[in-house]
Design an enzyme around this catalytic site. Structure first.
Site, short mmCIF file in Angstrom:
data_model
loop_
_atom_site.label_atom_id
_atom_site.label_comp_id
_atom_site.label_asym_id
_atom_site.label_seq_id
_atom_site.Cartn_x
_atom_site.Cartn_y
_atom_site.Cartn_z
N LYS A 189 29.54 41.86 36.24
CA LYS A 189 30.42 42.52 35.15
C LYS A 189 31.01 41.46 34.37
O LYS A 189 31.45 40.34 34.63
CB LYS A 189 31.26 43.68 35.74
CG LYS A 189 32.34 42.65 37.07
CD LYS A 189 33.63 42.15 36.08
CE LYS A 189 34.51 41.26 37.28
NZ LYS A 189 35.43 40.53 36.91
N GLY B 13 33.78 34.67 37.95
CA GLY B 13 34.49 35.45 37.62
C GLY B 13 33.65 36.90 36.99
O GLY B 13 34.32 37.52 36.10
N GLY C 232 30.19 38.69 41.33
CA GLY C 232 28.81 38.52 41.98
C GLY C 232 28.91 38.93 43.32
O GLY C 232 28.12 39.78 43.97
N GLY C 233 29.78 38.66 43.95
CA GLY C 233 30.10 38.87 45.31
C GLY C 233 30.24 40.39 45.53
O GLY C 233 29.83 41.06 46.74
N SER C 234 31.13 41.10 44.95
CA SER C 234 31.32 42.38 44.61
C SER C 234 29.97 43.15 44.51
O SER C 234 29.77 44.26 45.13
CB SER C 234 32.23 42.72 43.74
OG SER C 234 33.57 42.14 43.74
N ALA C 235 29.16 42.52 43.61
CA ALA C 235 27.82 43.38 43.41
C ALA C 235 26.97 43.31 44.59
O ALA C 235 26.44 44.17 45.20
CB ALA C 235 27.32 42.45 42.28
N ASP D 297 36.66 44.98 42.81
CA ASP D 297 35.60 44.90 41.85
C ASP D 297 34.38 45.76 42.67
O ASP D 297 33.49 46.08 41.76
CB ASP D 297 35.10 43.47 41.40
CG ASP D 297 36.07 42.89 40.58
OD1 ASP D 297 37.01 43.56 39.99
OD2 ASP D 297 36.05 41.72 40.29
#
Length: 315
Positions: free
Chosen positions: A17, A112, A115-118, A150
């Site tokens: 994002k 930022g 990626g970890g949230s995805a 996120d």
């Protein structure tokens, strides 16, 4: 449903994002900050392959061992959001088995861009399908919100206004396609450190969290620009409260922004907590030109577009 009745594996893809707008309030006693943000999911993806197993394990595909902020720096234990997502889902549904998660990462690590949230959103969707737990979208959203601000957005994708910690989402109408050029950095920035630096900067400068332009309402011009699909209008209204903190920690980012603007980008901001820089361009052709100019200058530049859908099972 037992492991024997489940599919052998499930492949889910979730997007990174960009924060088109990010307003940050003061720090609360629980350590979190109130946010008002506009997320846009872009065509840079994380892939998670969930395979039936008796226990929980995780691997990173393409880990180079470079220690440069790439996949080799991603934890493979309970510090990993995808692993935590799988265990949270198992606990919430009473599932007694496990899973092996393979992460194929394309979103910059500590860049930022969520990626970890995805990864976490993809793990929730993949394990729900693999285990046959059949949770509703709302229940998955509730679990996602427990993992981080996120994660719910990565679940849904598109363009959305986030409030609270960023996890209270309302879809935002965005017409057409927006073209972005992302410039990644070799070294990531710690999100907690960027927020702490912002708090320190405000304390030292006497800034108040509710001073303009630090309002916790997303400005109307941002929403109007998205509805119109006009990149020029959106470029004029993009803003990120965390940018000042990211630039204090990494002053070289300011040079990258200047280079992108000289190359023809309409606007450039730090994405989220950085250090990825997001440049909005007029159209695909302009974005390709800006990308080429930045690459010729030695920058690592990617052309992406948005909005795109959230976490989804790949056939």
């Amino acid at each position: 449903m037992s492991i024997a009745q489940s599919p052998a594996s499930v492949h889910v893809r979730a997007p990174g994002k960009i924060n088109v707008y990010l307003g940050v309030g003061g720090r609360h006693e629980d350590g979190y900050h109130a946010l008002a943000t506009v997320f846009q999911a872009v065509s840079l993806y994380e892939d998670v392959i969930a395979t039936a197993a008796d226990d929980f394990s995780l691997s990173i595909a393409g880990s180079s061992g470079a220690g440069d902020g790439g996949p080799s720096d991603v934890p493979v234990d309970d510090r990993n959001l995808a692993m935590r997502a799988a265990k949270l889902l198992a606990g919430a549904t009473g599932f007694a088995g496990g899973v092996h998660l393979e992460l194929r990462k394309s979103v910059p690590v500590a860049g930022g861009m969520g990626g970890g949230s995805a990864d976490a959103a993809a793990a929730l969707v993949a394990c729900d399908a693999l285990w046959g737990t059949g949770l509703s979208t709302q229940r998955l959203h509730e679990l996602a919100a427990r993992l981080g601000a996120d994660v719910p957005f990565a679940l849904h994708g598109g363009t959305a206004v986030g409030t609270g910690r960023g996890d209270h989402l309302n879809p935002a109408l965005a017409r057409g396609r927006f073209d972005w050029v992302l410039v990644t950095s070799e070294h990531g920035l710690s999100t907690p450190e960027v927020y702490a630096r912002l708090d320190s900067h405000r304390a030292e400068s006497g800034a108040l969290a509710d001073d303009p332009p630090l309002s916790l309402d997303v400005p109307i011009p941002v929403l109007q620009a998205l509805r119109s699909g006009d990149p020029h209008s959106l470029a004029a209204s993009m803003f990120n409260d965390l940018e000042v903190s990211a630039l204090l920690q990494c002053p070289a980012l300011d040079d990258i922004i200047s280079e992108g603007l000289r190359a023809g980008a309409l606007s450039g901001i730090v994405s989220g907590s950085g250090p990825t820089i997001a440049f909005l361009c007029e159209n695909p052709e302009s974005a390709q030109y800006v990308q080429t100019q930045l690459q010729d200058a030695g920058r690592s530049a990617l052309h992406v577009h948005g909005p795109v859908p959230g976490a989804r099972i790949m056939s």
